[in-house]
Design an enzyme around this catalytic site. Structure first.
Site, PDB file in Angstrom:
ATOM      1  N   HIS A 172      18.762  -5.048  -2.134  1.00  0.00           N
ATOM      2  CA  HIS A 172      17.478  -5.647  -2.533  1.00  0.00           C
ATOM      3  C   HIS A 172      16.310  -4.802  -2.010  1.00  0.00           C
ATOM      4  O   HIS A 172      15.425  -4.406  -2.771  1.00  0.00           O
ATOM      5  CB  HIS A 172      17.412  -7.078  -1.994  1.00  0.00           C
ATOM      6  CG  HIS A 172      16.147  -7.807  -2.316  1.00  0.00           C
ATOM      7  ND1 HIS A 172      16.035  -8.675  -3.377  1.00  0.00           N
ATOM      8  CD2 HIS A 172      14.929  -7.779  -1.725  1.00  0.00           C
ATOM      9  CE1 HIS A 172      14.799  -9.153  -3.415  1.00  0.00           C
ATOM     10  NE2 HIS A 172      14.106  -8.628  -2.426  1.00  0.00           N
ATOM     11  N   GLU A 173      16.326  -4.528  -0.713  1.00  0.00           N
ATOM     12  CA  GLU A 173      15.218  -3.737  -0.140  1.00  0.00           C
ATOM     13  C   GLU A 173      15.208  -2.321  -0.704  1.00  0.00           C
ATOM     14  O   GLU A 173      14.143  -1.712  -0.861  1.00  0.00           O
ATOM     15  CB  GLU A 173      15.307  -3.718   1.393  1.00  0.00           C
ATOM     16  CG  GLU A 173      15.269  -5.096   2.085  1.00  0.00           C
ATOM     17  CD  GLU A 173      14.127  -5.998   1.647  1.00  0.00           C
ATOM     18  OE1 GLU A 173      13.089  -5.483   1.186  1.00  0.00           O
ATOM     19  OE2 GLU A 173      14.283  -7.239   1.740  1.00  0.00           O
TER      20      GLU A 173
ATOM     21  N   HIS B 134      13.146  -2.351  -3.761  1.00  0.00           N
ATOM     22  CA  HIS B 134      11.720  -2.248  -3.415  1.00  0.00           C
ATOM     23  C   HIS B 134      11.374  -0.811  -3.021  1.00  0.00           C
ATOM     24  O   HIS B 134      10.346  -0.270  -3.431  1.00  0.00           O
ATOM     25  CB  HIS B 134      11.394  -3.168  -2.226  1.00  0.00           C
ATOM     26  CG  HIS B 134      11.332  -4.632  -2.572  1.00  0.00           C
ATOM     27  ND1 HIS B 134      10.523  -5.134  -3.551  1.00  0.00           N
ATOM     28  CD2 HIS B 134      11.977  -5.709  -2.032  1.00  0.00           C
ATOM     29  CE1 HIS B 134      10.669  -6.457  -3.616  1.00  0.00           C
ATOM     30  NE2 HIS B 134      11.554  -6.828  -2.707  1.00  0.00           N
TER      31      HIS B 134
ATOM     32  N   GLU C  29       9.386  -7.533  -7.268  1.00  0.00           N
ATOM     33  CA  GLU C  29      10.613  -8.322  -7.149  1.00  0.00           C
ATOM     34  C   GLU C  29      11.569  -8.016  -8.306  1.00  0.00           C
ATOM     35  O   GLU C  29      12.784  -8.070  -8.149  1.00  0.00           O
ATOM     36  CB  GLU C  29      10.248  -9.805  -7.095  1.00  0.00           C
ATOM     37  CG  GLU C  29      11.204 -10.674  -6.332  1.00  0.00           C
ATOM     38  CD  GLU C  29      11.440 -10.255  -4.878  1.00  0.00           C
ATOM     39  OE1 GLU C  29      12.498 -10.620  -4.347  1.00  0.00           O
ATOM     40  OE2 GLU C  29      10.604  -9.559  -4.269  1.00  0.00           O
TER      41      GLU C  29
HETATM   42 ZN    ZN Z   1      12.022  -8.854  -2.306  1.00  0.00          ZN
END
Ligand code: ZN
Length: 497
Positions: free
Chosen positions: A261-262, A265, A291
């Site tokens: 997830h990171e 980003h 997101e």
């Molecule tokens: Zn996030």
């Protein structure tokens, strides 16, 4: 050709941006490295920097330059974008009275501690006055910013420029109508992941695995790093991205998927045009779009069969004892486990969106004045029963579970769900352009997807608000239908055969 005024504006914006990056670095260091008794010095450093930053961001010369450029003829489209975004930032920085900004900062810190105590003691009544006060501050802030009468829209716009409560309501209602029956069907399915899997995974091997995964996805470790913190996050800018994760031997998927997830980003930030850092052309397009990038890599990619075809042999090699006697299908089902829970941050990707819809509906009622703060626990519990089929046994697992409102962050939750919608919509567009995408993944090749995102999403910076960006990249308006299709396809195949 840049005019002298435009050149001076961008010089000032770059300077401001550099101050911002220093703040990110201090914040990262605070979460990752700070010795226990150094917190006071760090707070003073942050405050000194914030003051310098505020002075630079509200400098009257900045206002003069903006006025000059707004009246100038012949600016290029990109220059107009930069001027518009700086006007937005400048107005926000100058319209809030200093006393208000201080009051809000003090209240945010007080609110956090009051919330932590109220949550520990399961005492909503103790937190209610804080929430009342935070709502009042948010409404005042909206008034200063010129949004009187549309206070909740103002909160949403702070996180997702171009979005409104009405637009989100239409999207969420459609999503809810498709999602609630899907969750009911999955919950009623006899298919269950094995509960005895994924225990006792040595942290060192977890660290090796997630490093290999994130590097293979395309994260550039020459321009970033990953460390450990209590809550995973990603901060920094293009040439210096700081991601964090956390490890628990009995929750290897938590560190793996939070790292992916990171990484999503981080890939977005690394892909923003470096020559334009500090102006709208080198800036992310808002929280929802951010997101969408993290969720796309975490879910559509990281939970796909193709991804696991490639990484499963290495996973078994690193964890031979833990994966002995576990079939590929059992492992894949455990990776895609679905089970409604009361706690948002523990939710799987199918039910997660219902947690967001619940919060969005409640925030709207709070801002409209149709729900009083004292009635909040009852409203929350009724909504949890309707949406998730679960009733909190205490406010700790209900209305007091999230930190956001304690610091006055309203209109923030919808971004998570908007990001999920956009991620699914991007996914199907990518598949239409390259049907063999999952076969690429199975060979360990994620470069086509990253290259496409770089060109279509990252390179755009903040030129387009989310709805416009989605339309440009996918040819369709933002819709919950791709997300519903994706969830039905992936989870239907696992649970509803
Ligand atoms: Zn996030």
């Amino acid at each position: 050709m840049p005019t002298p005024a435009y050149a001076e504006l961008t010089t000032r914006l770059r300077h401001l941006h550099l101050l911002d990056t220093l703040g990110h670095l201090l914040g990262w260091d605070e979460q990752v490295n700070l010795p226990p008794d150094s917190a006071d010095l760090r707070a003073a450093q942050q405050s000194a920097l914030a003051q310098t930053s505020h002075e630079a961001g509200t400098h009257p010369r900045l206002g003069e330059l903006l006025t000059t450029l707004e009246a100038a003829a012949g600016l290029e489209a990109d220059q107009i974008t930069v001027v518009k975004q700086s006007r937005r930032d400048y107005d926000r920085a100058t319209r809030l009275p200093e006393a208000f900004v201080k009051e809000k900062a003090v209240q945010a810190s007080r609110g956090y501690h009051a919330w932590a105590k109220a949550r520990a003691e399961n005492d909503f009544a103790a937190f209610a006055p804080v929430l009342e006060k935070n709502l009042g501050l948010a409404k005042r802030e909206a008034g200063y910013l010129g949004w009187a009468g549309r206070e909740y829209d103002c909160m949403i716009d702070l996180h997702d420029p171009g979005m409104t409560a009405a637009a989100i309501t239409a999207l969420f209602d459609e999503l809810k109508a498709g999602l609630v029956p899907l969750v009911r069907a999955i919950t009623a399915s006899p298919v269950r992941p094995r509960a005895d899997l994924l225990r006792g995974f040595p942290v060192e091997a977890q660290r090796t695995f997630l490093r290999e995964v994130t590097e293979r996805l395309g994260f550039d470790y020459r321009r970033g790093r990953i460390d450990v913190s209590l809550h995973p996050f990603c901060s920094g800018c293009g040439s210096d991205i700081r991601m964090t994760t956390r490890f628990n031997p009995d929750e290897p998927l938590d560190s793996l998927f939070s790292s992916i997830h990171e990484t999503g980003h981080g890939l977005y930030e690394q892909g923003l045009p470096a020559a334009h850092h500090g102006t709208a052309l080198g800036m992310n397009a808002g929280m929802g779009v951010h997101e969408s990038q993290s969720r796309l890599w975490e879910n559509q990619v990281g939970r796909s069969r193709g991804f696991w075809r490639f990484f499963e042999p290495r996973f078994r090699e690193l964890f031979p004892a833990q994966t002995a006697g576990v079939s590929a299908d059992e492992l894949y089902l455990a990776i895609n486990a679905v089970a409604p829970t009361l706690i948002r941050v523990d939710a799987d990707e199918v039910t997660y969106n219902l947690h967001i819809i619940l919060r969005f509906e409640i925030e709207q009622q709070l801002f409209a004045g149709t729900l009083a703060v004292r009635d909040l626990p009852a409203a929350w519990n009724a909504a949890a029963r309707d949406l998730l089929g679960l009733v909190p046994d205490s406010d700790r697992t209900g209305v007091l579970q999230d930190v956001h409102w304690s610091g006055g962050a309203f209109g923030y939750f919808p971004s998570y769900c908007l990001g999920n919608m956009m991620a699914a919509q991007l996914w199907y567009r990518a598949l239409a352009l390259r049907p063999e995408l999952e076969a690429d993944f199975a060979r360990g090749d994620f470069s086509w997807l990253l290259g496409w995102l770089r060109r279509e999403v990252h390179a755009a910076g903040r030129r387009y608000a989310m709805p416009e960006l989605v339309r440009r990249v996918t040819g369709e308006p933002l819709s919950p239908q791709p997300l519903l299709r994706y969830l039905r396809e992936r989870y239907g195949a696992l649970y509803l055969q």
